[in-house]
Write a protein that holds these residues in place. Structure first.
Motif, PDB file in Angstrom:
ATOM      1  N   SER A  66       1.005  -1.324  -0.125  1.00  0.00           N
ATOM      2  CA  SER A  66       0.143  -0.412   0.260  1.00  0.00           C
ATOM      3  C   SER A  66       1.041   1.195  -0.240  1.00  0.00           C
ATOM      4  O   SER A  66      -0.032   2.417  -0.864  1.00  0.00           O
ATOM      5  N   GLU A  67       2.226   1.116   0.345  1.00  0.00           N
ATOM      6  CA  GLU A  67       2.686   2.720   0.716  1.00  0.00           C
ATOM      7  C   GLU A  67       3.363   2.725  -0.586  1.00  0.00           C
ATOM      8  O   GLU A  67       3.630   3.644  -0.848  1.00  0.00           O
ATOM      9  N   TYR A  68       3.828   1.976  -1.481  1.00  0.00           N
ATOM     10  CA  TYR A  68       4.381   1.511  -2.579  1.00  0.00           C
ATOM     11  C   TYR A  68       3.550   2.151  -3.631  1.00  0.00           C
ATOM     12  O   TYR A  68       3.887   3.505  -4.337  1.00  0.00           O
ATOM     13  N   ARG A  69       2.220   1.940  -3.584  1.00  0.00           N
ATOM     14  CA  ARG A  69       0.926   2.611  -4.112  1.00  0.00           C
ATOM     15  C   ARG A  69       0.803   3.923  -4.285  1.00  0.00           C
ATOM     16  O   ARG A  69       0.606   5.046  -5.154  1.00  0.00           O
ATOM     17  N   PHE A  70       1.054   4.646  -3.077  1.00  0.00           N
ATOM     18  CA  PHE A  70       1.115   5.643  -2.308  1.00  0.00           C
ATOM     19  C   PHE A  70       2.607   6.886  -3.097  1.00  0.00           C
ATOM     20  O   PHE A  70       2.223   7.302  -3.731  1.00  0.00           O
ATOM     21  N   MET A  71       3.721   5.780  -2.856  1.00  0.00           N
ATOM     22  CA  MET A  71       4.688   6.505  -3.043  1.00  0.00           C
ATOM     23  C   MET A  71       4.474   6.871  -4.828  1.00  0.00           C
ATOM     24  O   MET A  71       4.520   7.121  -5.506  1.00  0.00           O
ATOM     25  N   GLU A  72       3.712   5.920  -5.710  1.00  0.00           N
ATOM     26  CA  GLU A  72       3.215   5.828  -6.771  1.00  0.00           C
ATOM     27  C   GLU A  72       2.890   7.088  -7.066  1.00  0.00           C
ATOM     28  O   GLU A  72       3.206   8.024  -8.588  1.00  0.00           O
ATOM     29  N   ILE A  73       1.770   7.580  -6.090  1.00  0.00           N
ATOM     30  CA  ILE A  73       1.367   8.257  -6.582  1.00  0.00           C
ATOM     31  C   ILE A  73       1.986   9.514  -6.750  1.00  0.00           C
ATOM     32  O   ILE A  73       2.404  10.902  -7.449  1.00  0.00           O
ATOM     33  N   VAL A  74       2.803   9.882  -6.203  1.00  0.00           N
ATOM     34  CA  VAL A  74       3.708  10.769  -5.659  1.00  0.00           C
ATOM     35  C   VAL A  74       5.412  11.254  -6.490  1.00  0.00           C
ATOM     36  O   VAL A  74       4.749  12.154  -7.063  1.00  0.00           O
ATOM     37  N   TRP A  75       5.099   9.966  -6.919  1.00  0.00           N
ATOM     38  CA  TRP A  75       6.310  10.257  -8.272  1.00  0.00           C
ATOM     39  C   TRP A  75       5.705  10.644  -9.332  1.00  0.00           C
ATOM     40  O   TRP A  75       6.166  11.212  -9.751  1.00  0.00           O
ATOM     41  N   GLU A  76       4.127  10.268  -9.712  1.00  0.00           N
ATOM     42  CA  GLU A  76       4.033  10.436 -10.860  1.00  0.00           C
ATOM     43  C   GLU A  76       3.458  11.679 -10.761  1.00  0.00           C
ATOM     44  O   GLU A  76       3.123  12.424 -12.093  1.00  0.00           O
ATOM     45  N   ASN A  77       3.253  12.405  -9.353  1.00  0.00           N
ATOM     46  CA  ASN A  77       2.550  13.751  -9.728  1.00  0.00           C
ATOM     47  C   ASN A  77       3.147  15.148  -8.930  1.00  0.00           C
ATOM     48  O   ASN A  77       2.554  15.567  -8.659  1.00  0.00           O
ATOM     49  N   GLU A  78       4.422  14.571  -8.589  1.00  0.00           N
ATOM     50  CA  GLU A  78       5.109  15.734  -7.748  1.00  0.00           C
ATOM     51  C   GLU A  78       5.715  16.832  -8.594  1.00  0.00           C
ATOM     52  O   GLU A  78       6.094  15.907  -9.562  1.00  0.00           O
ATOM     53  N   PRO A  79       5.808  17.974  -7.833  1.00  0.00           N
ATOM     54  CA  PRO A  79       5.637  18.259  -6.615  1.00  0.00           C
ATOM     55  C   PRO A  79       4.345  17.921  -6.964  1.00  0.00           C
ATOM     56  O   PRO A  79       3.226  18.503  -7.507  1.00  0.00           O
ATOM     57  N   VAL A  80       3.446  17.836  -5.343  1.00  0.00           N
ATOM     58  CA  VAL A  80       1.740  17.735  -5.251  1.00  0.00           C
ATOM     59  C   VAL A  80       1.460  18.504  -3.938  1.00  0.00           C
ATOM     60  O   VAL A  80       2.161  18.286  -2.876  1.00  0.00           O
ATOM     61  N   LYS A  81       0.996  19.125  -4.095  1.00  0.00           N
ATOM     62  CA  LYS A  81      -0.311  19.627  -2.881  1.00  0.00           C
ATOM     63  C   LYS A  81      -0.552  18.615  -1.760  1.00  0.00           C
ATOM     64  O   LYS A  81      -1.582  17.536  -2.622  1.00  0.00           O
ATOM     65  N   SER A  82      -0.212  18.522  -0.703  1.00  0.00           N
ATOM     66  CA  SER A  82      -0.601  17.824  -0.084  1.00  0.00           C
ATOM     67  C   SER A  82      -1.954  17.170   0.500  1.00  0.00           C
ATOM     68  O   SER A  82      -3.388  16.075   0.142  1.00  0.00           O
ATOM     69  N   GLU A 130       7.290  19.604   2.679  1.00  0.00           N
ATOM     70  CA  GLU A 130       7.184  20.968   3.361  1.00  0.00           C
ATOM     71  C   GLU A 130       6.357  22.241   2.718  1.00  0.00           C
ATOM     72  O   GLU A 130       6.043  22.359   1.568  1.00  0.00           O
ATOM     73  N   LYS A 131       6.167  22.853   3.557  1.00  0.00           N
ATOM     74  CA  LYS A 131       4.482  23.523   3.398  1.00  0.00           C
ATOM     75  C   LYS A 131       3.809  23.640   2.376  1.00  0.00           C
ATOM     76  O   LYS A 131       2.995  23.728   1.465  1.00  0.00           O
ATOM     77  N   ALA A 132       2.948  21.846   2.816  1.00  0.00           N
ATOM     78  CA  ALA A 132       2.061  21.066   2.427  1.00  0.00           C
ATOM     79  C   ALA A 132       2.250  21.365   0.834  1.00  0.00           C
ATOM     80  O   ALA A 132       1.648  20.501   0.254  1.00  0.00           O
ATOM     81  N   VAL A 133       3.227  20.863   0.731  1.00  0.00           N
ATOM     82  CA  VAL A 133       3.957  20.197  -0.435  1.00  0.00           C
ATOM     83  C   VAL A 133       4.687  19.404  -0.582  1.00  0.00           C
ATOM     84  O   VAL A 133       5.621  19.389  -0.114  1.00  0.00           O
ATOM     85  N   VAL A 134       4.252  18.084  -1.198  1.00  0.00           N
ATOM     86  CA  VAL A 134       4.770  16.407  -1.047  1.00  0.00           C
ATOM     87  C   VAL A 134       6.016  17.009  -2.365  1.00  0.00           C
ATOM     88  O   VAL A 134       5.393  16.487  -3.283  1.00  0.00           O
ATOM     89  N   THR A 135       7.302  16.094  -2.224  1.00  0.00           N
ATOM     90  CA  THR A 135       7.386  15.654  -3.303  1.00  0.00           C
ATOM     91  C   THR A 135       8.629  14.135  -2.880  1.00  0.00           C
ATOM     92  O   THR A 135       8.704  14.366  -1.473  1.00  0.00           O
TER      93      THR A 135
END
Length: 119
Positions: A9-25, A59-64
């Motif tokens: 589940s964490e890997y699937r979460f990370m895939e979303i981060v990797w595909e959309n970074e930087p992304v607001k929380s 950082e400042k509600a932006v996830v990378t």
């Protein structure tokens, strides 16, 4: 770099981060709801957990991402070889190929990888 293990589940979460970074929380929470079916609280719990383990920065509600997908794949692959094959890459390859045939293209690609690794 220390070994870092991601649960599925964490890997699937990370895939979303990797595909959309930087992304607001808040956008990340929306994406987690849409893709994973997670509530906002679940998303933020996982975000905090992975931030504490050094996978992401918030950082400042932006996830990378703090680690690349390639780094995670490499570490997880090494862990499988270490745990299941005593660290022996030839033993891993033997097991992997025991009931499988390679295409000519796959064999050439692997030969090229081996040549680069030997240089």
């Amino acid at each position: 770099m220390e070994r870092k293990k991601l649960f599925d589940s964490e890997y699937r979460f990370m895939e979303i981060v990797w595909e959309n970074e930087p992304v607001k929380s808040m956008e990340l929470a929306r994406l987690c709801l849409e893709i994973l079916g997670w509530k906002k609280s679940t998303c933020f719990t996982v975000l905090k957990k992975l931030s504490g383990r050094g996978f992401v920065r918030n950082e400042k509600a932006v996830v990378t991402a703090a680690v690349t997908k390639e780094q995670v794949k490499k570490q997880e692959s090494e862990a499988v070889v270490d745990k299941s094959f005593g660290g022996s890459l030839p033993a891993f390859v033997t097991a992997f190929l025991s009931d499988r045939k390679l295409t000519k293209e796959e064999a050439e690609e692997i030969r090229a990888m081996i040549e680069r690794a030997v240089e």
